[in-house]
Design a protein around this motif. Structure first.
Motif, PDB file in Angstrom:
ATOM      1  N   HIS A 170      -7.843  -9.899   2.531  1.00  0.00           N
ATOM      2  CA  HIS A 170      -7.920 -10.968   1.273  1.00  0.00           C
ATOM      3  C   HIS A 170      -7.073 -11.561   0.455  1.00  0.00           C
ATOM      4  O   HIS A 170      -7.104 -12.225  -0.113  1.00  0.00           O
ATOM      5  CB  HIS A 170      -8.776  -9.714   0.029  1.00  0.00           C
ATOM      6  N   GLY A 171      -5.629 -11.878   1.125  1.00  0.00           N
ATOM      7  CA  GLY A 171      -4.558 -12.584   0.873  1.00  0.00           C
ATOM      8  C   GLY A 171      -4.023 -11.737  -0.026  1.00  0.00           C
ATOM      9  O   GLY A 171      -2.933 -12.293  -0.653  1.00  0.00           O
ATOM     10  N   LEU A 172      -3.785  -9.904   0.021  1.00  0.00           N
ATOM     11  CA  LEU A 172      -2.816  -9.362  -1.006  1.00  0.00           C
ATOM     12  C   LEU A 172      -2.329  -8.810  -0.543  1.00  0.00           C
ATOM     13  O   LEU A 172      -2.863  -8.378   1.212  1.00  0.00           O
ATOM     14  CB  LEU A 172      -4.097  -8.588  -1.475  1.00  0.00           C
ATOM     15  N   VAL A 173      -1.090  -8.593  -1.119  1.00  0.00           N
ATOM     16  CA  VAL A 173      -0.228  -7.278  -0.586  1.00  0.00           C
ATOM     17  C   VAL A 173      -0.319  -6.255  -1.033  1.00  0.00           C
ATOM     18  O   VAL A 173       0.608  -5.646  -1.794  1.00  0.00           O
ATOM     19  CB  VAL A 173       1.484  -7.700  -0.272  1.00  0.00           C
ATOM     20  N   PRO A 174      -0.514  -4.758   0.555  1.00  0.00           N
ATOM     21  CA  PRO A 174      -1.083  -4.139  -0.614  1.00  0.00           C
ATOM     22  C   PRO A 174       0.691  -2.756  -0.413  1.00  0.00           C
ATOM     23  O   PRO A 174       1.683  -3.028   0.497  1.00  0.00           O
ATOM     24  CB  PRO A 174      -1.435  -3.265   0.787  1.00  0.00           C
ATOM     25  N   ILE A 175       0.696  -1.896  -1.924  1.00  0.00           N
ATOM     26  CA  ILE A 175       2.004  -1.152  -1.713  1.00  0.00           C
ATOM     27  C   ILE A 175       0.508   0.523  -0.789  1.00  0.00           C
ATOM     28  O   ILE A 175       0.137   1.021  -1.942  1.00  0.00           O
ATOM     29  CB  ILE A 175       2.346  -0.895  -3.011  1.00  0.00           C
ATOM     30  N   LEU A 176       1.293   0.372   0.143  1.00  0.00           N
ATOM     31  CA  LEU A 176       0.735   2.228   0.391  1.00  0.00           C
ATOM     32  C   LEU A 176       1.884   3.376  -0.324  1.00  0.00           C
ATOM     33  O   LEU A 176       2.678   2.893  -0.409  1.00  0.00           O
ATOM     34  CB  LEU A 176       0.420   2.203   2.122  1.00  0.00           C
ATOM     35  N   GLU A 177       0.726   4.115  -0.957  1.00  0.00           N
ATOM     36  CA  GLU A 177       1.873   4.965  -2.115  1.00  0.00           C
ATOM     37  C   GLU A 177       0.880   6.614  -0.926  1.00  0.00           C
ATOM     38  O   GLU A 177       0.517   7.686  -2.065  1.00  0.00           O
ATOM     39  CB  GLU A 177       1.593   5.042  -2.899  1.00  0.00           C
ATOM     40  N   PRO A 178       2.079   7.041   0.242  1.00  0.00           N
ATOM     41  CA  PRO A 178       1.520   8.670   0.156  1.00  0.00           C
ATOM     42  C   PRO A 178       2.520   8.891  -0.186  1.00  0.00           C
ATOM     43  O   PRO A 178       3.710   9.672   0.517  1.00  0.00           O
ATOM     44  CB  PRO A 178       1.975   8.586   2.051  1.00  0.00           C
ATOM     45  N   GLU A 179       2.223  10.097  -1.122  1.00  0.00           N
ATOM     46  CA  GLU A 179       3.432  10.263  -2.407  1.00  0.00           C
ATOM     47  C   GLU A 179       3.666  11.622  -1.347  1.00  0.00           C
ATOM     48  O   GLU A 179       2.351  12.820  -1.339  1.00  0.00           O
ATOM     49  CB  GLU A 179       2.797  10.721  -4.121  1.00  0.00           C
TER      50      GLU A 179
END
Length: 296
Positions: A170-179
């Motif tokens: 969608h043109g967004l930058v994801p922050i993946l958060e596997p805490e």
């Protein structure tokens, strides 16, 4: 994708402010701020109060682009205004701070020592609304590793990357958060295996894909340096994970290139009852300390 914002996230000095407490964590955030649950009735009043709190933080001179690169917003906050402008527009136009959006909707029950994300209803519509109408740069999505379990960790990583690729489309930058839970009996082992799984998954990505990672401050200093060098990775940020701000800053400072994305640790010490002078001093102390730890 806003190229100026991407450049700021890749090369800027500072940290990310997490202002994304959701419905479940908002009462705790308000209580820490000095507002008891008896002082409001229902979600509307609760969200009105937490938006007032966030507005007070964002508008404060201590909350500035020379220390803060970006801010993560809750969806309810994204659709509210500050001084007549939607929050993300205010952040970027008035503060030059990059806006992100928390999109996860909570966690599934524990299985294989992890808690995956719950399904996200109307995700595509939310993402289009975020980028098209609210000018959001990226998203954040959290899941949790409770203990060492190779299949569980693989499940977490796969879910995070699947969602991240959908966000990126969608043109967004994801922050993946596997805490990784800081109380995990095998925290260091979980972190090492998590790193291996992330590396495997990064190798499968198309060259154009860009993403960020939000990870627990590792037991082994500088564990994630190799991941930072991957061309797909815009930045790696750290969550405070239940540590006090002082402890989180101390641990963060031992990791080259890792910057903060703190929520509770950022607002620690802020109270509704403070005068503006007291509030500003408390916020400045927090911002300066987190900034110094992030550039160490």
């Amino acid at each position: 994708m806003n190229t100026e914002q991407l450049e700021r996230m890749q090369k800027g000095k500072g940290f990310i402010a997490a202002l994304d407490q959701s419905g479940g964590s908002t009462p705790k955030a308000l209580k820490a701020y000095g507002i008891d649950e008896t002082e409001y009735h229902g979600d509307k009043e609760m969200f009105d109060l937490v938006h007032e709190m966030r507005t007070r933080i964002i508008k404060n001179p201590a909350f500035s682009a020379d220390r803060i690169l970006a801010a993560i917003l809750f969806e309810n906050t994204m659709d509210r205004k500050i001084d007549g402008e939607y929050t993300a527009d205010y952040l970027w136009e008035k503060k030059h701070i990059v806006p992100f959006l928390k999109i996860d909707r909570g966690l599934e029950e524990e299985k294989r020592h992890v808690r995956l994300m719950k399904p996200i209803p109307a995700l595509d519509e939310t993402l289009e609304h975020a980028i098209g109408e609210r000018h959001i740069f990226g998203t954040k999505e959290r899941s949790v590793i409770l203990d060492y379990d190779e299949q569980g960790i693989r499940d977490i990583v796969e879910q995070q990357f699947e969602l991240g690729l959908r966000v990126f489309s969608h043109g967004l930058v994801p922050i993946l958060e596997p805490e990784v839970d800081i109380h995990s009996p095998k925290k260091a082992e979980s972190e090492r295996f998590l790193k291996e799984c992330i590396q495997e998954r990064l190798k499968k990505l198309e060259p154009s894909v860009r993403l960020m990672l939000k990870l627990t401050i590792p037991t082994e200093d500088n564990l994630y340096e190799e991941l930072m060098a991957d061309p797909h990775v815009v930045r790696i940020v750290a969550l405070s994970g239940g540590y006090s701000r002082e402890k989180a800053d101390e641990l963060l400072a031992g990791n080259r290139g890792l910057i903060a994305s703190f929520s509770r640790a950022l607002s620690e010490g802020l109270r509704k009852q403070q005068t503006e002078e007291e509030f500003s001093a408390s916020l400045r102390t927090a911002v300066d300390a987190i900034y110094e730890a992030s550039i160490s």
